[in-house]
Design a protein around this motif. Sequence first.
Motif, mmCIF file in Angstrom:
data_model
loop_
_atom_site.group_PDB
_atom_site.id
_atom_site.type_symbol
_atom_site.label_atom_id
_atom_site.label_comp_id
_atom_site.label_asym_id
_atom_site.label_seq_id
_atom_site.Cartn_x
_atom_site.Cartn_y
_atom_site.Cartn_z
ATOM 1 N N VAL A 272 47.396 2.693 63.820
ATOM 2 C CA VAL A 272 46.666 1.418 63.939
ATOM 3 C C VAL A 272 45.869 1.108 62.671
ATOM 4 N N PRO A 273 44.999 2.005 62.185
ATOM 5 C CA PRO A 273 44.300 1.686 60.927
ATOM 6 C C PRO A 273 45.255 1.605 59.743
ATOM 7 N N ALA A 274 46.361 2.357 59.800
ATOM 8 C CA ALA A 274 47.354 2.248 58.726
ATOM 9 C C ALA A 274 47.938 0.845 58.685
ATOM 10 N N TYR A 275 48.170 0.261 59.887
ATOM 11 C CA TYR A 275 48.665 -1.117 59.912
ATOM 12 C C TYR A 275 47.621 -2.088 59.370
ATOM 13 N N VAL A 276 46.350 -1.874 59.730
ATOM 14 C CA VAL A 276 45.284 -2.762 59.250
ATOM 15 C C VAL A 276 45.236 -2.762 57.725
ATOM 16 N N LEU A 277 45.332 -1.585 57.135
ATOM 17 C CA LEU A 277 45.343 -1.503 55.671
ATOM 18 C C LEU A 277 46.568 -2.202 55.099
ATOM 19 N N HIS A 278 47.697 -2.049 55.776
ATOM 20 C CA HIS A 278 48.928 -2.688 55.310
ATOM 21 C C HIS A 278 48.835 -4.212 55.400
ATOM 22 N N ALA A 279 48.212 -4.729 56.492
ATOM 23 C CA ALA A 279 48.226 -6.165 56.753
ATOM 24 C C ALA A 279 47.141 -6.930 56.005
ATOM 25 N N ARG A 280 46.165 -6.237 55.437
ATOM 26 C CA ARG A 280 45.078 -6.935 54.735
ATOM 27 C C ARG A 280 45.625 -7.762 53.570
ATOM 28 N N GLY A 281 45.346 -9.042 53.617
ATOM 29 C CA GLY A 281 45.781 -9.915 52.540
ATOM 30 C C GLY A 281 47.236 -10.330 52.606
ATOM 31 N N ARG A 282 47.961 -9.916 53.640
ATOM 32 C CA ARG A 282 49.382 -10.287 53.757
ATOM 33 C C ARG A 282 49.511 -11.479 54.708
ATOM 34 N N ALA A 283 49.927 -12.592 54.198
ATOM 35 C CA ALA A 283 50.094 -13.779 55.040
ATOM 36 C C ALA A 283 51.286 -13.625 55.975
ATOM 37 N N HIS A 284 52.263 -12.779 55.617
ATOM 38 C CA HIS A 284 53.479 -12.655 56.399
ATOM 39 C C HIS A 284 53.483 -11.402 57.269
ATOM 40 N N ALA A 285 52.305 -10.809 57.555
ATOM 41 C CA ALA A 285 52.247 -9.626 58.411
ATOM 42 C C ALA A 285 52.756 -9.967 59.814
ATOM 43 N N VAL A 286 53.352 -8.974 60.493
ATOM 44 C CA VAL A 286 53.910 -9.205 61.822
ATOM 45 C C VAL A 286 52.815 -9.634 62.801
ATOM 46 N N LEU A 287 51.591 -9.149 62.625
ATOM 47 C CA LEU A 287 50.423 -9.631 63.359
ATOM 48 C C LEU A 287 49.341 -9.943 62.335
ATOM 49 N N PRO A 288 49.257 -11.188 61.872
ATOM 50 C CA PRO A 288 48.293 -11.521 60.817
ATOM 51 C C PRO A 288 46.855 -11.264 61.261
ATOM 52 N N LEU A 289 46.091 -10.612 60.411
ATOM 53 C CA LEU A 289 44.705 -10.307 60.748
ATOM 54 C C LEU A 289 43.846 -11.566 60.809
ATOM 55 N N ARG A 290 44.299 -12.657 60.212
ATOM 56 C CA ARG A 290 43.514 -13.895 60.239
ATOM 57 C C ARG A 290 43.359 -14.435 61.664
ATOM 58 N N LEU A 291 44.262 -14.053 62.574
ATOM 59 C CA LEU A 291 44.146 -14.530 63.949
ATOM 60 C C LEU A 291 42.851 -14.057 64.596
ATOM 61 N N PHE A 292 42.366 -12.887 64.170
ATOM 62 C CA PHE A 292 41.167 -12.333 64.780
ATOM 63 C C PHE A 292 39.894 -13.078 64.350
ATOM 64 N N ARG A 293 40.016 -14.014 63.406
ATOM 65 C CA ARG A 293 38.874 -14.862 63.086
ATOM 66 C C ARG A 293 38.588 -15.861 64.194
ATOM 67 N N SER A 294 39.569 -16.087 65.050
ATOM 68 C CA SER A 294 39.392 -17.010 66.172
ATOM 69 C C SER A 294 38.645 -16.290 67.293
ATOM 70 N N ARG A 295 37.523 -16.855 67.727
ATOM 71 C CA ARG A 295 36.770 -16.269 68.829
ATOM 72 C C ARG A 295 37.607 -16.237 70.105
ATOM 73 N N GLY A 296 38.381 -17.283 70.315
ATOM 74 C CA GLY A 296 39.201 -17.327 71.517
ATOM 75 C C GLY A 296 40.231 -16.213 71.528
ATOM 76 N N PHE A 297 40.928 -16.033 70.412
ATOM 77 C CA PHE A 297 41.955 -14.999 70.319
ATOM 78 C C PHE A 297 41.344 -13.612 70.502
ATOM 79 N N SER A 298 40.253 -13.314 69.789
ATOM 80 C CA SER A 298 39.660 -11.980 69.836
ATOM 81 C C SER A 298 39.072 -11.672 71.211
ATOM 82 N N SER A 299 38.307 -12.607 71.772
ATOM 83 C CA SER A 299 37.683 -12.351 73.072
ATOM 84 C C SER A 299 38.729 -12.271 74.180
ATOM 85 N N ALA A 300 39.758 -13.117 74.132
ATOM 86 C CA ALA A 300 40.784 -13.093 75.174
ATOM 87 C C ALA A 300 41.563 -11.784 75.150
#
Length: 493
Positions: A272-300
């Motif tokens: 899991v943390p290995a994926y986080v390091l891999h996905a940082r700054g990658r717009a084309h990640a399989v699960l983009p970390l930018r989604l977690f900026r949404s309160r709705g996405f993170s809380s849900a």
Amino acid sequence: MPSLPQESIVTTTLPAQSAAPDRRTAPPDVRPDVPARRRVPLWLAIAATSLPMFMATLDNLVLTSALPVIQADLGSSVNQLSWFLNAYTLAFATFMLPAATLGDRIGRRRVMIGGVVLFTAASIGSALSTSSEALIVARAVQGLGAAAIMPLSLTLLAAAVPPAMRSAAIGIWGGISGLGVALGPVVGGAVVEGVSWQAIFWLNVPVALLALPLLLVAVEESRGTWQRLDLHGTLLLGGAVFLGIWGIVHGNDDGWTDPVVLGSLLTAAVLVPAYVLHARGRAHAVLPLRLFRSRGFSSANAIGLFFTLGMFGAVFLLSQYLQIVQGYSPLEAGVRTLPWTAAPMVVAPIAGALVPRVGFRPLLLTGLLLQMGSLIWLAWLAQDIAPYADFVPALAMAGVGMGLTFAPSATAVLDGLPETEFAIASSANSTIREFGVALGIALLVAVFEGNGGELTPWGYDGAIAPALLTGAAAVGVAVIAALFAPGRPRRTA
């Protein structure tokens, strides 16, 4: 359930006969020509996307009532019986995110149709299985098909309905999803007692034959933003999900200190943390970390994890309690859980319609508090071996709470996100909830056994209450997460 007006329509777009745009420079949904328009009844779009999803959720638990019959017919071992369920769950949870990525690239409707075809073929293979090994393989392939159905059905529905009707439509979708989970043990018990265990899988064939033309007629093809495949990220995140669920479902049987179980869980924790390091700054990640900026996405997603952990682990224990302690058959026990498991079919559409008026947070808090209270009530009743009639109000309270949670959480996941990211967001939420189901069953069973519990009429004394209270504590964590949920829905980006 609130009825939808017949005049409600979904406007879908038909591609004109001109050249397609360059996929390297624009998303495939963007067309320079003026599209033609056609009108599709809203109920038809809901039916087209919900029917395959109902089929997939039904088969998640449909075998629970049939395991003793299958064991006698195929001569299965106890370990093989668990794999009839686990093979489906593992494939289902592991491949939802890759299926969403594939749908964004080649077409979501196309991938979902492929999932329905694969699921149906595997259902036929399951029905024709003459050995335990063949049935396990067929169930794993079923899970692969379901992985392409469940998240993409919500994505296609959300994109198809007008924004003003989206919350209500997702509420109906959530109710049908809950009904599939609820009817799994009931349908399995009824079919096994009336026909045979193979008929459980043959039922999927006519459902698929109805669903496929509905998808072609009522749902428009859509894609996400064109991007490169994230193979490394898929392997890291998929490996974490697979190994995590594998370790969880084997922990109670093989022992939590077993080297294979412990190694699987530790490896998943590292990935899991290995994926986080891999996905940082990658717009084309399989699960983009930018989604977690949404309160709705993170809380849900936090709510989805702890809500399913507490509630579905409790459903598993109480269904066994009704059979072993109160002496009901599998079918009778399944019917007696319906005040709990069928209530979301009625409540979820109402909750979905209320989201635009009252917002996410009040509905989620009310639903989760009702569920936490119901588990405390059920723990008290089960410990005192109360008659079934005393359980009905607590079961109904739990069902109403689930209905108030399903639709708002499913809508909150997509809140404020661009439609091009609906598939990834929905797939992530479905994966986390499936992980919560597996973890909840394993955790509550571990607490049950740790307090001396056994699957005997006298083995629940002193053990069922601590397990259900553990589930209530998990739902309590979801209550805290709901405090951070957004208020009213935001406009889709």
